[in-house]
Write a protein that holds these residues in place. Structure first.
Motif, PDB file in Angstrom:
ATOM      1  N   ILE A  66       7.181  10.240   3.886  1.00 32.67           N
ATOM      2  CA  ILE A  66       8.394  10.379   3.325  1.00 32.67           C
ATOM      3  C   ILE A  66       8.713   9.602   2.103  1.00 32.67           C
ATOM      4  O   ILE A  66       9.830   9.456   1.575  1.00 32.67           O
ATOM      5  N   THR A  67       7.532   8.888   1.724  1.00 34.33           N
ATOM      6  CA  THR A  67       7.743   7.883   0.641  1.00 34.33           C
ATOM      7  C   THR A  67       8.481   8.485  -0.787  1.00 34.33           C
ATOM      8  O   THR A  67       9.279   8.182  -1.297  1.00 34.33           O
ATOM      9  N   ASN A  68       7.649   9.825  -1.101  1.00 28.99           N
ATOM     10  CA  ASN A  68       7.990  10.292  -2.143  1.00 28.99           C
ATOM     11  C   ASN A  68       9.319  11.168  -1.998  1.00 28.99           C
ATOM     12  O   ASN A  68      10.251  11.539  -3.040  1.00 28.99           O
ATOM     13  N   GLU A  69       9.796  11.382  -0.814  1.00 29.74           N
ATOM     14  CA  GLU A  69      10.974  12.287  -0.542  1.00 29.74           C
ATOM     15  C   GLU A  69      12.154  11.339  -0.588  1.00 29.74           C
ATOM     16  O   GLU A  69      13.244  11.780  -0.745  1.00 29.74           O
ATOM     17  N   LEU A  70      12.041  10.028  -0.516  1.00 26.58           N
ATOM     18  CA  LEU A  70      13.193   9.020  -0.558  1.00 26.58           C
ATOM     19  C   LEU A  70      13.724   9.240  -1.860  1.00 26.58           C
ATOM     20  O   LEU A  70      13.233   9.413  -2.931  1.00 26.58           O
ATOM     21  N   SER A  71      15.376   8.781  -1.742  1.00 23.00           N
ATOM     22  CA  SER A  71      15.851   9.066  -3.126  1.00 23.00           C
ATOM     23  C   SER A  71      15.776   7.536  -3.770  1.00 23.00           C
ATOM     24  O   SER A  71      15.424   6.573  -3.256  1.00 23.00           O
ATOM     25  N   LYS A  72      15.850   7.512  -5.063  1.00 25.22           N
ATOM     26  CA  LYS A  72      15.843   6.268  -5.861  1.00 25.22           C
ATOM     27  C   LYS A  72      16.569   5.007  -5.214  1.00 25.22           C
ATOM     28  O   LYS A  72      15.812   4.155  -5.358  1.00 25.22           O
ATOM     29  N   THR A  74      -0.781  -4.504   9.453  1.00 26.33           N
ATOM     30  CA  THR A  74      -0.450  -4.535   8.024  1.00 26.33           C
ATOM     31  C   THR A  74      -1.460  -4.040   7.224  1.00 26.33           C
ATOM     32  O   THR A  74      -1.488  -4.407   5.910  1.00 26.33           O
ATOM     33  N   ALA A  75      -2.282  -3.406   7.297  1.00 33.39           N
ATOM     34  CA  ALA A  75      -3.303  -2.672   6.635  1.00 33.39           C
ATOM     35  C   ALA A  75      -2.851  -1.330   5.755  1.00 33.39           C
ATOM     36  O   ALA A  75      -2.989  -1.055   4.614  1.00 33.39           O
ATOM     37  N   GLY A  76      -2.320  -0.290   6.683  1.00 26.54           N
ATOM     38  CA  GLY A  76      -2.066   0.803   5.996  1.00 26.54           C
ATOM     39  C   GLY A  76      -3.063   1.895   5.845  1.00 26.54           C
ATOM     40  O   GLY A  76      -2.622   2.778   5.458  1.00 26.54           O
ATOM     41  N   PHE A  77      -4.342   1.798   6.222  1.00 28.91           N
ATOM     42  CA  PHE A  77      -5.205   3.016   6.193  1.00 28.91           C
ATOM     43  C   PHE A  77      -4.932   3.822   7.356  1.00 28.91           C
ATOM     44  O   PHE A  77      -4.484   3.546   8.409  1.00 28.91           O
ATOM     45  N   GLY A 133       0.815  -1.275   0.111  1.00 25.75           N
ATOM     46  CA  GLY A 133       0.018  -0.011  -0.087  1.00 25.75           C
ATOM     47  C   GLY A 133       0.742   1.282  -0.036  1.00 25.75           C
ATOM     48  O   GLY A 133       0.309   2.384  -0.204  1.00 25.75           O
ATOM     49  N   LEU A 134       2.049   1.101  -0.073  1.00 22.48           N
ATOM     50  CA  LEU A 134       3.055   2.218  -0.186  1.00 22.48           C
ATOM     51  C   LEU A 134       2.834   3.048  -1.483  1.00 22.48           C
ATOM     52  O   LEU A 134       2.874   2.229  -2.396  1.00 22.48           O
TER      53      LEU A 134
END
Length: 457
Positions: A409-415, A289-292, A73-74
């Motif tokens: 921070i998912t989008n802020e992480l580097s490749k 482990t659901a993520g909502f 779900g990330l």
């Protein structure tokens, strides 16, 4: 002519076995290859122009496909705004296959076509279903399919009735089906901009979604046993253990979360007591482990983040849509510690003795999962040292346990860090199966070594 014919025949005899050789692979390897194939296929579908509202890179499609197939779900592409209906449906299909397991669908297809399941296929199904009896493979596969369909359709109907008054019925039906699949498979995807925050005070939505999460994470073996034996005393010891442990973990998480965040104005501090209780319960259930999310998690206190990290890493039950080390593993380790403290040679759980091999498996699973978690955190801190450590700890636990919660921070992480997250999601979904199979293949040695005294503690 006759002088060379035997030699020629001999050469053919030597070549024949080579031609008949087939690639032999262990069941976990087949599972890993199968999931990898689904991920690559899903990433190809999501990278199509008609799958997204704006062009996305193949790496973004690969990340989303991995997250979907591993029911994590990330996201680095918002499903609500970044994907078209085609992309959203493809995402839901990947979640469904990844959650129930492609082996289940393979066995169902074999049954439908009335084909015989080979010995290798039986070993694969046994490993995926965590069963020891070949005779129960077909029954388990049918049971998983029927239970999943019944629960998801029932929940979708309730959500459709609730949402049809607030939106067009076509939209309500579409979203009800999507969220039912996402919640039961513990994926955490949502078609609302702020996850479940708009519905955090809605008792119907909270009750349905939290029930889907718990039922999906408790395990198909437990659900099947409850369906068959509706009397508590008739249930298997493992079933009773998982139900009790799930209840205790949820209540502990609920109470601790509420106490820590009660006065936090950035999470639930400004809500009424009723809304606080609903939001806390939904958030606690989703941590398994659901993520909502029902609030902005980056504003939680550090103590709450650490609490959720522990709950995420524990996960759900065996043969479920959840990941983590699993509740059964935790209970066996606690029972082993309790037996040592009480100076009991026999490890007892639910009035049943636990085999030493089972304890060894649980301990190995716990240690290896902990090692993978540490290496993941350590690697990400090297690539993104500017990000808060608590957020990295949270993100890594979310990926490894396939939960899908994030501090944003998912989008802020580097490749490179996002690549590590992809790897952790994949390993988190397949790791326990591969590990248990590897440990189960004991190599008997004829050498016996003398017992030595080693200091512990």
């Amino acid at each position: 002519m006759r002088s060379w014919e035997p030699k020629q025949a001999l050469r053919h005899e030597h070549r024949k076995p080579r031609r008949q050789q087939q690639l032999q692979a262990s069941p976990p390897i087949v599972l890993a290859i199968g999931f990898l194939f689904l991920i690559l296929l899903g990433s190809a579908v999501l990278s199509l122009p008609q799958a997204s509202t704006a062009p996305i890179s193949y790496f973004e499609a690969l990340f989303m496909a991995t997250s979907a197939v591993t029911v994590t779900g990330l996201t680095i592409v918002d499903p609500a705004t970044g994907l078209t209906h085609f992309g959203q449906i493809a995402l839901a299909i990947m979640v469904q296959i990844g959650g129930i397991g492609f082996v289940t669908f393979a066995v169902i297809a074999a049954i439908t076509m009335r084909k015989h399941i080979s010995v290798n296929q039986q070993a694969l199904a046994l490993e995926a279903f965590n069963q020891t009896s070949v005779a129960r493979i077909r029954d388990t596969a049918k049971q998983v399919f029927k239970i999943a369909a019944a629960i998801e359709l029932t929940a979708a109907l309730v959500l459709f009735i609730r949402w049809s008054g607030d939106m067009p019925w076509q939209t309500a039906l579409y979203r009800a089906l999507f969220h039912s699949v996402s919640a039961f498979n513990n994926a955490g995807y949502t078609l609302f901009n702020d996850s479940l925050s708009p519905w955090a005070s809605d008792i119907t939505v909270v009750a349905v979604m939290s029930s889907l999460i718990i039922l999906g994470g408790i395990g198909f073996g437990v659900l099947g046993d409850v369906w068959k034996n509706k009397n508590w005393r008739s249930l298997l010891p493992y079933t009773r253990l998982i139900i009790l442990a799930t209840l205790v973990l949820n209540l502990i998480g609920f109470g601790a979360f509420f106490i820590i965040e009660y006065h936090n104005p950035y999470t639930i501090g400004k809500l009424s007591l009723y809304d606080q209780l609903l939001a806390t319960w939904m958030q606690t259930a989703a941590t398994r482990t659901a993520g909502f999310t029902t609030m902005d998690l980056q504003y939680m206190r550090d103590g709450t983040s650490l609490l959720l990290i522990v709950l995420m890493l524990i996960g759900g039950g065996s043969l479920s849509t959840a990941s983590g080390i699993k509740i059964g593993t935790l209970m066996i380790l606690l029972a082993a510690a309790s037996s040592y403290i009480r100076q009991r040679q026999e490890i007892v759980l639910m009035q049943r003795s636990v085999a030493p091999e089972t304890v060894q498996k649980a301990l190995a699973l716990f240690l290896i999962t902990g090692a993978m978690y540490f290496l993941g955190v350590f690697s990400i801190t090297l690539f993104d040292e500017d990000l808060p450590l608590v957020s990295i700890l949270f993100e890594t636990a979310s990926a490894l346990s396939t939960t899908g919660m994030s501090h944003g921070i998912t989008n802020e992480l580097s490749k490179p860090s996002q690549s590590i997250i992809i790897f952790l999601m994949f390993i988190g979904r397949l790791g326990p199966l591969t590990l248990i199979y590897t440990i189960a293949n004991r190599q008997r040695s004829r050498i016996r070594y003398p017992e030595g005294q080693f200091q512990v503690g």
